[in-house]
Write an enzyme that holds these catalytic residues in place. Sequence first.
Site, mmCIF file in Angstrom:
data_model
loop_
_atom_site.group_PDB
_atom_site.id
_atom_site.type_symbol
_atom_site.label_atom_id
_atom_site.label_comp_id
_atom_site.label_asym_id
_atom_site.label_seq_id
_atom_site.Cartn_x
_atom_site.Cartn_y
_atom_site.Cartn_z
ATOM 1 N N ASP A 260 0.816 -1.211 0.000
ATOM 2 C CA ASP A 260 0.000 0.000 0.000
ATOM 3 C C ASP A 260 0.851 1.262 0.000
ATOM 4 O O ASP A 260 1.811 1.378 0.778
ATOM 5 C CB ASP A 260 -0.909 -0.016 1.242
ATOM 6 C CG ASP A 260 -1.758 1.214 1.369
ATOM 7 O OD1 ASP A 260 -2.645 1.406 0.525
ATOM 8 O OD2 ASP A 260 -1.514 2.007 2.302
ATOM 9 N N GLU A 292 1.294 0.000 -4.926
ATOM 10 C CA GLU A 292 0.521 1.229 -5.118
ATOM 11 C C GLU A 292 1.525 2.357 -4.933
ATOM 12 O O GLU A 292 2.155 2.461 -3.877
ATOM 13 C CB GLU A 292 -0.607 1.368 -4.104
ATOM 14 C CG GLU A 292 -1.407 2.646 -4.331
ATOM 15 C CD GLU A 292 -2.322 3.005 -3.177
ATOM 16 O OE1 GLU A 292 -3.277 3.768 -3.400
ATOM 17 O OE2 GLU A 292 -2.083 2.541 -2.042
#
Length: 609
Positions: A260, A292
């Site tokens: 993330d 990400e």
Amino acid sequence: MPFRFGPVRLADGRVRFRLWAPDMTGQGIRLEVAAMPPVRMIEAEPGWFEAVTACCDDARYWFRLDDGAIVPDPASRMQTEDVHGASVLCLPREDGTGSFAWKHREWRGRPWHEAMIYEMHVGLYGGYAGATAELHRLAALGFTAIELMPLAEFPGRRNWGYDGVLPFAPECSYGSPDALRTLIDTAHGLGLMVLLDVVYNHFGPDGNYLHRYASAFFRTDQQTPWGPAIDFRHPEVRCFFSENARYWLDSFRFDGLRLDAVHAIVDAGWLADLASDLRSCLPDRHVHLVLENDHNDVALLQAGYDAQWNDDAHHALHVLLTGEHHGYYSDFTAHVPGTVPDTGNPALHHLARVLSEGFAWQGEISAYRSSSSRSTVHRGQPSAELPPTSFVMFLQNHDQTGNRAFGERLATLAEPDALRAAVAMQLLCPQIPLVFMGEEFGAHTPFLFFTDHPPELAQATREGRGREIAASLASYGGMNAAPMPDPNAPETFEASRAVCDESNGNCRAWLHYYGELLSIRRHELVPRLPNTKATGVTILGEKALVARWRLGDGSLLSIWLNLGEEPVIADRADCDGGRSLHASQPGAMASLAAGTLPAHCCVTCLLDA
């Protein structure tokens, strides 16, 4: 390799407990195990305190610091009383698997280009057992991978998972660690890979005790949206998160990790080291690592990471489908000098660059980010040399849906035929597709932001969400007279369940549509994806284009997309003699053959080598 963090059972049967507590003097740190006398921990090496004692599995334990405070093990493998409670001794065997009887130990995973990913929130399915019950349906529909939103122990029973504070402990409200292993083992038996979303850029706001005894985990000179940045300059911090990644892959046999928001990690090279370390630890398995990364950092994709979530693709498509232009969408409604033409629809030109080169932003100045940071922000790096499978394409995900004020899905925002066309393009282009739970049956129920915090933190969360969204509320959900749903209310969680009513013809139609497209991808495209290269994009109209790729076997794939409300002229000569794989509307193939691409339509052709 033995873990430095967390308990380890020694050859003589005793257990060694360790705690990195560089802020403590070590004069009074105690290991306390339920129904046993406290054990004084000794400083075995600078900053590290340990105790060795006889201890049986399932015993509850905690650490008592010099100041008398009781804290759980930051590397706890299991909790039964949430983030503030005792840790539970839950040790693997020497081979790292514990006592769980794996049925599919021979599973080695699947190559990355075969990935067709379904993102799901385990809690909304009722926990690990409920999510396991969904796997047969997803495999039958054609998905080859599921991606679980974060499972690290978080405060309360309702959370997206990004407030985790005990990264090694699977969320106990969802079930036991072995129930999670059953989910993964069942998936492997069905041919499904399982990816896990992990958060290494921050800890949640409730239940993180590290600042009390290991303040070196955090930087004093760098901030993230969630507070002080984690300090990866310290070997112990790097080790903590590296071991965590290895733990999920080894002990639970996950097939990969989605990291993330790595743009919030000031990593001093740790991210690149992590990829190589994990692959060297598990050389006989397909291990997939996905990022990400708002920075569009191509260097990481060349340093061992398989792919990145392609927010640029989402944003361009969202603007084309909805017309929204607030916040970061503003970067996709303006022309960028030197990159996209200064005529026509900017969002379409951004999409054209995405399809031909991967990222839309490859080093240009982002007006939105520059205005937000009050300085010039260049975003991205040139990405045309990367294979299309380096990019994960989605029309929706937890962020892009749940961070709206009212959690609306595209099924309620976009024209239905245009959405069908966009779905066909997403699932049949060479980038890796990701579908957010509920998309496959056209769910209209919202996906909202939800938490289960104590009163003071719950109020702060309400106020923070209100401030974040207030400036663009009109664009998110219109001037809605209804108040924004309370993140902490149980009703908000319940309203976020995606429901498919089997008696609903629209639900059945969407399921059939996704099944058809996934089948075409599996049989026609996946075997040809290795070594695929984009060969160009031609703009056909205000919201229409044709994109082409030379597949690995030499065949030519072309996707003709028109998200506009009017037909456009299209010369299909380069597909003459080829096969029409799919059309999102009846009669569209014949219309294209006659030189016209209908409105709200996608046609896919394959010209064999």
